[in-house]
Each structure stands twice: as C-alpha cells, then as structure tokens.
Scaffold this motif. Structure first.
Motif, PDB file in Angstrom:
ATOM      1  N   LYS A  69       0.957  -1.115   0.082  1.00 11.86           N
ATOM      2  CA  LYS A  69       0.188   0.113   0.072  1.00 11.86           C
ATOM      3  C   LYS A  69       1.058   1.223  -0.010  1.00 11.86           C
ATOM      4  O   LYS A  69       0.679   1.957  -0.921  1.00 11.86           O
ATOM      5  CB  LYS A  69      -0.881  -0.043   1.178  1.00 11.86           C
ATOM      6  CG  LYS A  69      -1.940   1.370   1.086  1.00 11.86           C
ATOM      7  CD  LYS A  69      -2.812   1.052   2.618  1.00 11.86           C
ATOM      8  CE  LYS A  69      -3.613   2.427   2.807  1.00 11.86           C
ATOM      9  NZ  LYS A  69      -4.328   2.157   4.084  1.00 11.86           N
TER      10      LYS A  69
ATOM     11  N   SER B 114       2.045   6.459  -7.036  1.00 12.77           N
ATOM     12  CA  SER B 114       1.065   6.339  -7.615  1.00 12.77           C
ATOM     13  C   SER B 114       0.888   7.172  -8.814  1.00 12.77           C
ATOM     14  O   SER B 114       0.417   6.957 -10.074  1.00 12.77           O
ATOM     15  CB  SER B 114       0.011   6.880  -6.908  1.00 12.77           C
ATOM     16  OG  SER B 114       0.188   7.988  -6.223  1.00 12.77           O
TER      17      SER B 114
ATOM     18  N   ALA C 199      -4.515   4.391  -9.403  1.00 16.32           N
ATOM     19  CA  ALA C 199      -3.404   5.477  -9.410  1.00 16.32           C
ATOM     20  C   ALA C 199      -3.977   6.675  -8.901  1.00 16.32           C
ATOM     21  O   ALA C 199      -3.575   7.490  -8.066  1.00 16.32           O
ATOM     22  CB  ALA C 199      -2.617   5.557 -10.642  1.00 16.32           C
TER      23      ALA C 199
ATOM     24  N   LEU D 297       2.602   1.835  -3.580  1.00 14.02           N
ATOM     25  CA  LEU D 297       1.332   2.244  -4.364  1.00 14.02           C
ATOM     26  C   LEU D 297       1.025   3.789  -4.153  1.00 14.02           C
ATOM     27  O   LEU D 297       1.080   4.403  -5.172  1.00 14.02           O
ATOM     28  CB  LEU D 297      -0.108   1.513  -4.149  1.00 14.02           C
ATOM     29  CG  LEU D 297      -0.271   0.188  -4.819  1.00 14.02           C
ATOM     30  CD1 LEU D 297      -1.672  -0.333  -4.572  1.00 14.02           C
ATOM     31  CD2 LEU D 297      -0.272   0.644  -6.496  1.00 14.02           C
TER      32      LEU D 297
ATOM     33  N   ILE E 285       2.624   5.364 -11.632  1.00 11.95           N
ATOM     34  CA  ILE E 285       1.764   4.436 -12.224  1.00 11.95           C
ATOM     35  C   ILE E 285       0.952   5.103 -13.105  1.00 11.95           C
ATOM     36  O   ILE E 285       0.590   4.601 -14.240  1.00 11.95           O
ATOM     37  CB  ILE E 285       1.435   3.730 -11.091  1.00 11.95           C
ATOM     38  CG1 ILE E 285       2.411   2.806 -10.234  1.00 11.95           C
ATOM     39  CG2 ILE E 285       0.201   2.788 -11.606  1.00 11.95           C
ATOM     40  CD1 ILE E 285       1.977   2.260  -8.991  1.00 11.95           C
TER      41      ILE E 285
END
Length: 142
Positions: A5, A12, A70, A8, A15
C-alpha cells in the motif's frame, strides 16, 4: 500488505502516468490501424471498430483499473483539493468514455474526450509529482 500500500501511494503518480500513456498509445494505434485497414480494404467502418471483451478489451479494462487505483492513491497526497477534484473528473471522463464504447456508443467526440482525459491525467500526475517534490524540498530546508 502495508508495504505494498505504501509503495502504491508513493509511486501512484508514476503508475498513473504510465497507465495513461499506455492507454493513449493503445487508443491512437488502434484507431490508426483500423482507419488504415479500412482504407486499404475499401470497407468504410467510419473510423472505429466494435469493442468487445477480447484481449484488447481486457487491456482497456485493466487500464481503467490501473488508472483508478493510481488516481485514488495520488489524490490522497494532493496538496490542493481542486487538484484532487480535477484528477477525479478526468478519470471519470476517461472511465465513462471507455465504458460507453463497449455499450455501442462511439461518436468521434467520445474518442476525443477519452484522449483529452488521458492527456489531462498525465499532466495532473506530473504536476502532482512536481508539487510533492517541491513540498519535500521546502520541508528539508526548514
């Protein structure tokens, strides 16, 4: 799971940029190939193809999912609420324009909206990266 997490959230914007670029390239190439093959075969398809849930449909749906994740994580670290709202508006425009193609609604304006939303998302993610780095540099200076 927590480190995934965090990864990510940290990446983000990168991505999102990658996902939007892949989507944009896919849409432009697909349209170009279809237009080219249409002219070559002399069968007018009005510049678009029937969207189905084949390999390319899975690519489209994957890009919707990747972009959504994202945007979700990128907006959590947005410094301005308006920037966050703009990202969601662009994502929802991209989502609606892509999904509507699978429902058989494919006017040219919808493709242009999809391209504009993808380009806008790329720009907003880049701006988010810039603002985050600028904020980090200001914190280090203090």
């Amino acid at each position: 799971m927590c480190s995934f997490k965090n990864t990510l959230e940290k990446n983000s914007d990168q991505i999102g940029i990658t996902g939007s670029l892949i989507c944009l390239v896919h849409c432009i190439l697909t349209s170009g190939i279809i237009l080219g093959s249409s002219f070559i075969s002399h069968h007018a398809h009005h510049g678009h193809h029937h969207h189905t849930f084949d390999f390319w449909g899975i690519v489209d749906l994957s890009m919707i999912l990747v972009s959504g994740v994202a945007v979700y994580f990128a907006t959590r670290k947005c410094l301005k609420h308006t920037h966050s709202k703009l990202m969601w508006v662009c994502y929802l425009a991209y989502l609606a324009s892509t999904i509507s193609k699978y429902l058989g609604f494919e006017p040219l304006e919808l493709s242009l909206l999809s391209y504009a939303a993808s380009i806008s998302l790329i720009g907003l993610h880049i701006k988010n990266i810039y603002k985050a780095r600028k904020s980090l540099l200001q914190q280090k200076a203090i």
